[in-house]
Design an enzyme around this catalytic site. Structure first.
Site, PDB file in Angstrom:
ATOM      1  CD  GLU A  74      -2.893   2.823  -5.615  1.00 56.05           C
ATOM      2  OE1 GLU A  74      -3.871   2.121  -5.956  1.00 56.05           O
ATOM      3  OE2 GLU A  74      -1.916   2.360  -4.996  1.00 56.05           O
ATOM      4  CG  HIS A  99      -3.083  -1.255  -6.901  1.00 50.17           C
ATOM      5  ND1 HIS A  99      -3.568  -0.581  -5.815  1.00 50.17           N
ATOM      6  CD2 HIS A  99      -3.033  -2.548  -6.534  1.00 50.17           C
ATOM      7  CE1 HIS A  99      -3.811  -1.438  -4.820  1.00 50.17           C
ATOM      8  NE2 HIS A  99      -3.491  -2.643  -5.244  1.00 50.17           N
ATOM      9  NE  ARG A 149      -4.258  -1.452   0.070  1.00 49.40           N
ATOM     10  CZ  ARG A 149      -4.373  -2.558  -0.660  1.00 49.40           C
ATOM     11  NH1 ARG A 149      -3.368  -2.953  -1.425  1.00 49.40           N
ATOM     12  NH2 ARG A 149      -5.485  -3.265  -0.631  1.00 49.40           N
TER      13      ARG A 149
HETATM   14  C1  8YV Z   1      -6.278  -5.163  -5.889  1.00 47.06           C
HETATM   15  C2  8YV Z   1      -5.106  -5.536  -3.759  1.00 47.06           C
HETATM   16  O1  8YV Z   1      -6.167  -3.839  -5.605  1.00 47.06           O
HETATM   17  O2  8YV Z   1      -6.083  -7.526  -2.994  1.00 47.06           O
HETATM   18  C3  8YV Z   1      -5.655  -6.393  -2.683  1.00 47.06           C
HETATM   19  O3  8YV Z   1      -5.623  -5.922  -1.522  1.00 47.06           O
HETATM   20  O4  8YV Z   1      -4.588  -4.501  -3.515  1.00 47.06           O
HETATM   21  C4  8YV Z   1      -5.182  -5.944  -5.186  1.00 47.06           C
HETATM   22  O5  8YV Z   1      -5.382  -7.271  -5.327  1.00 47.06           O
HETATM   23  C5  8YV Z   1      -7.623  -5.563  -5.414  1.00 47.06           C
HETATM   24  O6  8YV Z   1      -7.727  -6.894  -5.533  1.00 47.06           O
HETATM   25  C6  8YV Z   1      -8.700  -4.795  -6.229  1.00 47.06           C
HETATM   26  O7  8YV Z   1      -9.485  -5.639  -6.953  1.00 47.06           O
END
Ligand code: 8YV
Length: 319
Positions: free
Chosen positions: A266, A285, A237
């Site tokens: 983001e 991301h 993050r």
């Molecule tokens: C994607 C993530 O942002 O799983 C998470 O925590 O950050 C990533 O896999 C998320 O899955 C959005 O679909």
């Protein structure tokens, strides 16, 4: 009367059919300024919600008195106020496990592309600027045999360490909330202090959840403790890092380079100073973003939601 479900990120059609067979579904492919009011209105009568990539405020949930469960298509749950969920007795389900390997692959893509300057040099070729055999000005740094420092050695961190150990003969140092004896046994990983990890690692990889404790935990002090030849990798993050301090560390050559999949804001603003630095690889991301993995995550999230609304045991509760 059917229970009501709000979908706030597009799901595959076969999963939408599963939900429609049992619930009264209101679906949004994504929520943005154009439909945020309609989303909030739909939530007011919802019993369940499912989606991802959207900060869910307590005000929104406070206006949804019938809500029983939120099911996020993500392993991270920082889009929610966990204390609010606990106080109200709401269930919060997530999708751990299925995305470990895809996310670890993304992290290794960042390690390799930042070490060997893949993006920068691919762009040079594409721009027709490859004018002769490359020289020292285009050299990268080795990955094999180097030292990987994992800050966070959970499921995804362990998957990264397996790639490093078995695939690249790397020495693994790690710092974690608790020791990981399996990683020590199978990957010859060594638990060290954060300071020792930063001082000894050629690649420092952040793989932590965003919590009140981890927010902005990585800043100028930590970058100053790293080797000047070290590369910083973050696919967890963005808000765990003081991004302005990262920019300064990259500009001042306090560290060598960075491979980033997540950011304080983001999408990353087009005027971000990170985008003007040649020693930065920036991805949008994409951690878990493969067809196979996002399908598996969506299926898990729908299973979680249906179980919760049926009053059955929810397979993956986040709290
Ligand atoms: C994607 C993530 O942002 O799983 C998470 O925590 O950050 C990533 O896999 C998320 O899955 C959005 O679909």
């Amino acid at each position: 009367m059917k229970q009501r479900v709000v979908v706030y990120k597009k799901l595959p059609e076969h999963l939408m059919e599963r939900l429609r067979a049992e619930f009264d579904v209101t679906a949004f492919d994504r929520v943005d300024a154009g439909n945020r009011d309609a989303f909030a209105e739909a939530l007011k009568s919802a019993h369940g919600m499912i989606g991802a990539s959207l900060q869910i405020s307590n005000d929104l949930l406070e206006a949804a008195p019938d809500l029983r469960i939120a099911s996020t298509v993500s392993v991270g749950v920082d889009q929610f106020d966990l204390n609010y969920f606990r106080q109200r007795g709401l269930q919060l389900a997530h999708t751990p496990g299925v995305l470990n390997e895809a996310t670890a692959d993304t992290i290794f893509a960042l390690i390799l592309s930042s070490a060997r300057r893949v993006v920068e040099l691919a762009e040079l070729v594409k721009a027709g600027q490859w004018k002769g055999s490359i020289g020292e000005a285009q050299f990268g740094v080795n990955v094999h045999g180097k030292t990987l420092g994992m800050i966070g050695m959970g499921r995804i961190g362990s998957a990264v360490a397996r790639r490093a150990h078995h695939g690249f003969g790397m020495k693994i140092l790690y710092n974690n909330t608790r020791p990981n004896p399996e990683a020590e046994r199978e990957l010859d990983a060594t638990f060290v202090s954060k300071e020792d990890l930063l001082a000894q690692s050629d690649f420092v990889c952040l793989m932590l959840p965003l919590t009140a404790q981890t927010e902005r935990m990585f800043g100028a002090r930590e970058f100053g403790l790293m080797k000047r030849s070290a590369i910083f990798i973050n696919a967890s993050r963005g808000r765990i890092v003081d991004e302005a301090a990262l920019v300064r560390a990259l500009q001042d050559k306090t560290i060598h380079a960075a491979g980033l999949d997540v950011f304080e804001v983001e999408p990353l603003p087009a005027d971000s100073p990170l985008l003007s630095l040649s020693n930065v690889v920036a991805l949008p991301h994409i951690g878990s973003a493969t067809h196979e993995t996002r399908l598996a995550m969506a299926e898990l999230a729908v299973d979680n939601l249906i179980a919760g609304l049926r009053g059955e045991t929810v397979p993956h509760l986040a709290l």
